[in-house]
Design an enzyme around this catalytic site. Structure first.
Site, PDB file in Angstrom:
ATOM      1  CB  SER A  39      -0.924  -0.004   1.230  1.00 30.60           C
ATOM      2  OG  SER A  39      -0.144   0.105   2.406  1.00 30.60           O
ATOM      3  CB  THR A  50      -6.537   3.837  -3.761  1.00 25.71           C
ATOM      4  OG1 THR A  50      -5.977   5.137  -3.630  1.00 25.71           O
ATOM      5  CG2 THR A  50      -5.831   3.150  -4.928  1.00 25.71           C
ATOM      6  CG  ASP A  51      -7.917   9.134  -3.737  1.00 28.26           C
ATOM      7  OD1 ASP A  51      -6.906   8.428  -3.548  1.00 28.26           O
ATOM      8  OD2 ASP A  51      -8.118  10.210  -3.136  1.00 28.26           O
ATOM      9  CD  GLU A  52      -2.113   7.153  -4.107  1.00 19.61           C
ATOM     10  OE1 GLU A  52      -1.231   6.672  -4.826  1.00 19.61           O
ATOM     11  OE2 GLU A  52      -1.922   7.498  -2.934  1.00 19.61           O
ATOM     12  CE1 TYR A  88      -1.480   0.910  -3.172  1.00 14.36           C
ATOM     13  CE2 TYR A  88      -1.828   3.241  -3.656  1.00 14.36           C
ATOM     14  CZ  TYR A  88      -2.255   2.065  -3.066  1.00 14.36           C
ATOM     15  OH  TYR A  88      -3.455   2.031  -2.381  1.00 14.36           O
ATOM     16  CB  SER A  89      -1.781   4.623  -8.404  1.00 13.16           C
ATOM     17  OG  SER A  89      -0.759   5.219  -9.160  1.00 13.16           O
ATOM     18  CB  ALA A  90       0.329   1.304 -12.364  1.00 11.81           C
ATOM     19  CE  LYS A 101      -5.731  -1.113  -4.246  1.00 12.22           C
ATOM     20  NZ  LYS A 101      -6.079  -2.222  -3.311  1.00 12.22           N
ATOM     21  CG  ASN A 159      -4.373  10.301   1.181  1.00 12.25           C
ATOM     22  OD1 ASN A 159      -4.742  10.503   0.031  1.00 12.25           O
ATOM     23  ND2 ASN A 159      -3.113  10.125   1.499  1.00 12.25           N
ATOM     24  CG  ASN A 160      -8.637   5.435   4.942  1.00 13.41           C
ATOM     25  OD1 ASN A 160      -9.260   4.494   5.418  1.00 13.41           O
ATOM     26  ND2 ASN A 160      -9.009   6.010   3.814  1.00 13.41           N
ATOM     27  CB  VAL A 187       7.643  18.571   4.347  1.00 14.59           C
ATOM     28  CG1 VAL A 187       6.586  19.048   3.357  1.00 14.59           C
ATOM     29  CG2 VAL A 187       7.081  18.544   5.759  1.00 14.59           C
ATOM     30  CG  HIS A 245       4.615  14.155  -4.702  1.00 12.54           C
ATOM     31  ND1 HIS A 245       5.210  14.899  -3.720  1.00 12.54           N
ATOM     32  CD2 HIS A 245       3.482  13.664  -4.141  1.00 12.54           C
ATOM     33  CE1 HIS A 245       4.479  14.853  -2.628  1.00 12.54           C
ATOM     34  NE2 HIS A 245       3.410  14.116  -2.874  1.00 12.54           N
TER      35      HIS A 245
HETATM   36  P1  NAD Z   1      -1.602  -1.863   4.976  1.00 14.05           P
HETATM   37  O1  NAD Z   1      -0.320  -1.844   4.228  1.00 14.05           O
HETATM   38  O2  NAD Z   1      -1.653  -1.249   6.334  1.00 14.05           O
HETATM   39  O3  NAD Z   1      -2.098  -3.382   5.157  1.00 14.05           O
HETATM   40  C1  NAD Z   1      -2.025  -4.324   4.127  1.00 14.05           C
HETATM   41  C2  NAD Z   1      -2.295  -5.700   4.734  1.00 14.05           C
HETATM   42  O4  NAD Z   1      -2.273  -6.659   3.657  1.00 14.05           O
HETATM   43  C3  NAD Z   1      -1.233  -6.145   5.750  1.00 14.05           C
HETATM   44  O5  NAD Z   1      -1.845  -6.689   6.879  1.00 14.05           O
HETATM   45  C4  NAD Z   1      -0.429  -7.194   4.994  1.00 14.05           C
HETATM   46  O6  NAD Z   1       0.136  -8.191   5.841  1.00 14.05           O
HETATM   47  C5  NAD Z   1      -1.498  -7.773   4.071  1.00 14.05           C
HETATM   48  N1  NAD Z   1      -0.919  -8.416   2.874  1.00 14.05           N
HETATM   49  C6  NAD Z   1       0.020  -7.903   2.043  1.00 14.05           C
HETATM   50  N2  NAD Z   1       0.331  -8.800   1.080  1.00 14.05           N
HETATM   51  C7  NAD Z   1      -0.464  -9.884   1.293  1.00 14.05           C
HETATM   52  C8  NAD Z   1      -0.626 -11.129   0.632  1.00 14.05           C
HETATM   53  N3  NAD Z   1       0.096 -11.435  -0.451  1.00 14.05           N
HETATM   54  N4  NAD Z   1      -1.533 -12.015   1.100  1.00 14.05           N
HETATM   55  C9  NAD Z   1      -2.262 -11.704   2.223  1.00 14.05           C
HETATM   56  N5  NAD Z   1      -2.140 -10.555   2.904  1.00 14.05           N
HETATM   57  C10 NAD Z   1      -1.244  -9.650   2.451  1.00 14.05           C
HETATM   58  O7  NAD Z   1      -2.662  -1.223   4.010  1.00 14.05           O
HETATM   59  P2  NAD Z   1      -3.909  -0.248   4.332  1.00 14.05           P
HETATM   60  O8  NAD Z   1      -3.427   1.140   4.367  1.00 14.05           O
HETATM   61  O9  NAD Z   1      -4.676  -0.804   5.475  1.00 14.05           O
HETATM   62  O10 NAD Z   1      -4.748  -0.428   2.977  1.00 14.05           O
HETATM   63  C11 NAD Z   1      -5.650  -1.526   2.837  1.00 14.05           C
HETATM   64  C12 NAD Z   1      -6.289  -1.460   1.464  1.00 14.05           C
HETATM   65  O11 NAD Z   1      -6.977  -0.238   1.301  1.00 14.05           O
HETATM   66  C13 NAD Z   1      -5.282  -1.544   0.312  1.00 14.05           C
HETATM   67  O12 NAD Z   1      -5.836  -2.340  -0.696  1.00 14.05           O
HETATM   68  C14 NAD Z   1      -5.130  -0.100  -0.142  1.00 14.05           C
HETATM   69  O13 NAD Z   1      -4.810  -0.039  -1.501  1.00 14.05           O
HETATM   70  C15 NAD Z   1      -6.522   0.448   0.142  1.00 14.05           C
HETATM   71  N6  NAD Z   1      -6.603   1.895   0.433  1.00 14.05           N
HETATM   72  C16 NAD Z   1      -5.787   2.454   1.379  1.00 14.05           C
HETATM   73  C17 NAD Z   1      -5.925   3.814   1.693  1.00 14.05           C
HETATM   74  C18 NAD Z   1      -5.071   4.479   2.745  1.00 14.05           C
HETATM   75  O14 NAD Z   1      -5.136   5.691   2.901  1.00 14.05           O
HETATM   76  N7  NAD Z   1      -4.274   3.756   3.513  1.00 14.05           N
HETATM   77  C19 NAD Z   1      -6.886   4.572   1.011  1.00 14.05           C
HETATM   78  C20 NAD Z   1      -7.688   3.959   0.045  1.00 14.05           C
HETATM   79  C21 NAD Z   1      -7.540   2.615  -0.222  1.00 14.05           C
HETATM   80  O1  DAU Z   2      -5.231   8.387  -1.651  1.00 21.60           O
HETATM   81  C1  DAU Z   2      -5.279   7.110  -1.100  1.00 21.60           C
HETATM   82  C2  DAU Z   2      -3.871   6.606  -0.883  1.00 21.60           C
HETATM   83  O2  DAU Z   2      -3.341   7.367   0.205  1.00 21.60           O
HETATM   84  C3  DAU Z   2      -3.801   5.110  -0.587  1.00 21.60           C
HETATM   85  O3  DAU Z   2      -4.231   4.403  -1.716  1.00 21.60           O
HETATM   86  C4  DAU Z   2      -2.369   4.686  -0.230  1.00 21.60           C
HETATM   87  O4  DAU Z   2      -2.353   3.325   0.159  1.00 21.60           O
HETATM   88  C5  DAU Z   2      -1.905   5.548   0.935  1.00 21.60           C
HETATM   89  O5  DAU Z   2      -0.554   5.232   1.238  1.00 21.60           O
HETATM   90  C6  DAU Z   2      -2.041   7.034   0.599  1.00 21.60           C
HETATM   91  O6  DAU Z   2      -1.084   7.412  -0.439  1.00 21.60           O
HETATM   92  P1  DAU Z   2      -0.269   8.796  -0.362  1.00 21.60           P
HETATM   93  O7  DAU Z   2       0.946   8.671  -1.178  1.00 21.60           O
HETATM   94  O8  DAU Z   2      -1.160   9.952  -0.596  1.00 21.60           O
HETATM   95  O9  DAU Z   2       0.057   8.768   1.231  1.00 21.60           O
HETATM   96  P2  DAU Z   2       1.386   9.117   2.063  1.00 21.60           P
HETATM   97  O10 DAU Z   2       0.988   9.091   3.500  1.00 21.60           O
HETATM   98  O11 DAU Z   2       2.534   8.281   1.656  1.00 21.60           O
HETATM   99  O12 DAU Z   2       1.687  10.604   1.626  1.00 21.60           O
HETATM  100  C7  DAU Z   2       0.736  11.632   1.815  1.00 21.60           C
HETATM  101  C8  DAU Z   2       1.348  12.928   1.274  1.00 21.60           C
HETATM  102  O13 DAU Z   2       2.440  13.301   2.127  1.00 21.60           O
HETATM  103  C9  DAU Z   2       1.937  12.795  -0.105  1.00 21.60           C
HETATM  104  O14 DAU Z   2       1.721  13.988  -0.829  1.00 21.60           O
HETATM  105  C10 DAU Z   2       3.436  12.595   0.140  1.00 21.60           C
HETATM  106  C11 DAU Z   2       3.669  13.391   1.397  1.00 21.60           C
HETATM  107  N1  DAU Z   2       4.740  12.880   2.292  1.00 21.60           N
HETATM  108  C12 DAU Z   2       4.701  11.569   2.656  1.00 21.60           C
HETATM  109  C13 DAU Z   2       5.669  11.042   3.471  1.00 21.60           C
HETATM  110  C14 DAU Z   2       5.650   9.578   3.862  1.00 21.60           C
HETATM  111  C15 DAU Z   2       5.720  13.732   2.760  1.00 21.60           C
HETATM  112  O15 DAU Z   2       5.736  14.931   2.474  1.00 21.60           O
HETATM  113  N2  DAU Z   2       6.679  13.208   3.593  1.00 21.60           N
HETATM  114  C16 DAU Z   2       6.723  11.897   3.944  1.00 21.60           C
HETATM  115  O16 DAU Z   2       7.653  11.487   4.672  1.00 21.60           O
END
Ligand code: NAD
Ligand code: DAU
Length: 338
Positions: free
Chosen positions: A86, A126-128, A151-153, A155, A180-181, A207, A277
């Site tokens: 992710s 994801t919105d990405e 990653y986004s490709a 997904k 983003n969560n 940043v 980015h």
């Molecule tokens: P995360 O990285 O915290 O958790 C991913 C989980 O998947 C982990 O528990 C890992 O052990 C498990 N995993 C990885 N590879 C695996 C495999 N081959 N078989 C079984 N389990 C496996 O991710 P997250 O942030 O909780 O995101 C969960 C989902 O939501 C993802 O599909 C991500 O694309 C999507 N998503 C995330 C966000 C965000 O902001 N974090 C936003 C929108 C969508």
């Molecule tokens: O939009 C949903 C996506 O949000 C999910 O699909 C992804 O799994 C999740 O990781 C998240 O992706 P982002 O790339 O947006 O999240 P991240 O927390 O990595 O970064 C958020 C923003 O902050 C981004 O613009 C990059 C910036 N950033 C990130 C890190 C880790 C920094 O400036 N410094 C940092 O150290």
């Protein structure tokens, strides 16, 4: 719907979803299928590990025989698919595992589910996948798919597989695309927990670029409630965007975290930008609101305070993470940026 398989239920959103479902429904049996990669953590689920409605199985979604036996043994009729790699930065330094887990893993899961026959398959995306926005506009479900990172490709490919299985085989798939969560149990490689934990350790806050990239933040429990609504009321074959109209520039989030923790802005360090980015994400969530009646419950000001409080109260949880392999990851990601 009786027996639900949750893939990736030991990760950030998956574990929040397991808690959400167990506290809301007393009539569902939940199997959490997770490979426990660096991002999977059973400590997230310690409080429910003995709940008779819940069972954990360690396994890889790429292993079809194992997936099929778990689906059969537990009479699974519904799948909610979170398991994925992710983190965008990791996808830039090593794309292969993203294709393996996110694309191949999803395809294996779809084939296993087809073979067994299930009622619903909710693919958590994801919105990405929509790429990047300029200063105006929003992503709707009709926006073009233009992913920019490995990653986004990956997904986007998995989303398309789900839709293609629906179109070709009548497979009962649905896709959600959330912004983003943030919230409890998020691995401290992502922006908000990284900034909180670094600030608490008086380390610099890296940043990327000019800090003006925009993300649209949603409290994780609101994502869970949206998934619950789509799972129960969504139309098979449809895509639903999920977001709470909550856009923030990265630098403003970082400053807010520092203010809440009483730490100085001198901790901020502008570092080399993430390659490729995306500038801005913003979700139009009118469809899920109008068709399914979902609305987020948390104001950002409330959610961010709860999140910071959770990291303050659960220092052991993140200290265990940041003291192990994470150190190598951090050095590799950030040393060449400074
Ligand atoms: P995360 O990285 O915290 O958790 C991913 C989980 O998947 C982990 O528990 C890992 O052990 C498990 N995993 C990885 N590879 C695996 C495999 N081959 N078989 C079984 N389990 C496996 O991710 P997250 O942030 O909780 O995101 C969960 C989902 O939501 C993802 O599909 C991500 O694309 C999507 N998503 C995330 C966000 C965000 O902001 N974090 C936003 C929108 C969508
Ligand atoms: O939009 C949903 C996506 O949000 C999910 O699909 C992804 O799994 C999740 O990781 C998240 O992706 P982002 O790339 O947006 O999240 P991240 O927390 O990595 O970064 C958020 C923003 O902050 C981004 O613009 C990059 C910036 N950033 C990130 C890190 C880790 C920094 O400036 N410094 C940092 O150290």
């Amino acid at each position: 719907m009786k027996n639900i398989l949750i893939t990736g239920g030991a990760g950030f959103i998956g574990s929040n979803f397991v808690h959400f479902m167990l506290s809301k429904y007393s009539n569902y049996a939940i199997v959490n299928f997770d490979a426990l990669t660096y991002a999977g953590n059973l400590e997230n689920l310690a409080s429910i590990e003995n709940n008779p409605q819940y069972r954990f199985v360690k396994g890889d979604i790429c292993n079809k025989d194992h997936v099929i036996s778990v689906l059969r043994d537990n009479s699974i009729d519904t799948i909610v698919h979170f398991a994925a790699e992710s983190h965008v930065d990791r996808s830039i330094s090593g794309p292969a595992v993203f294709v393996q887990t996110n694309v191949v893993g999803t395809q294996v899961l779809l084939d296993a589910a087809r073979e067994i026959g299930i009622e619903r398959f909710l693919h958590v995306s994801t919105d990405e996948v929509y790429g990047s926005l300029g200063t105006t506009g929003f992503f709707t479900e009709e926006s073009s798919i233009r992913p920019n990172s490995p990653y986004s490709a990956s997904k986007a490919s998995s989303d398309m597989l789900v839709m293609a299985y629906h179109h070709t085989f009548g497979f009962p798939g649905l896709v959600t695309r959330c912004s983003n969560n943030y919230g409890p149990y998020q691995f401290p490689e992502k922006l908000i927990p990284l900034m909180i934990t670094n600030a608490l350790n008086d380390r610099s806050l890296p940043v990327y670029g000019d800090g003006l990239n925009v993300r649209d933040w949603l409290y994780v429990e609101d994502h869970c409630s949206a998934l619950d609504v789509v799972l129960h009321k969504g139309t098979i074959g449809d895509v639903y965007n999920i977001g709470g109209h909550n856009e923030w520039k990265n630098i403003d989030i970082v400053k807010l975290v520092l203010k809440e923790l009483g730490k100085p802005e001198s901790l901020i360090s502008f570092v080399k930008d993430r390659p490729g980015h995306d500038r801005r994400y913003a979700i139009d969530a009118v469809k899920i609101k109008n068709e399914l009646g979902w609305v987020p419950a948390y104001q950002f000001e409330v959610g961010i305070k709860k999140t910071i409080e959770w990291y303050l109260q659960n220092k052991l949880w993140w200290e265990r993470i940041t003291s192990g392999e994470y150190k190598k990851y951090y050095a590799a990601q950030y040393s060449e940026r400074e």
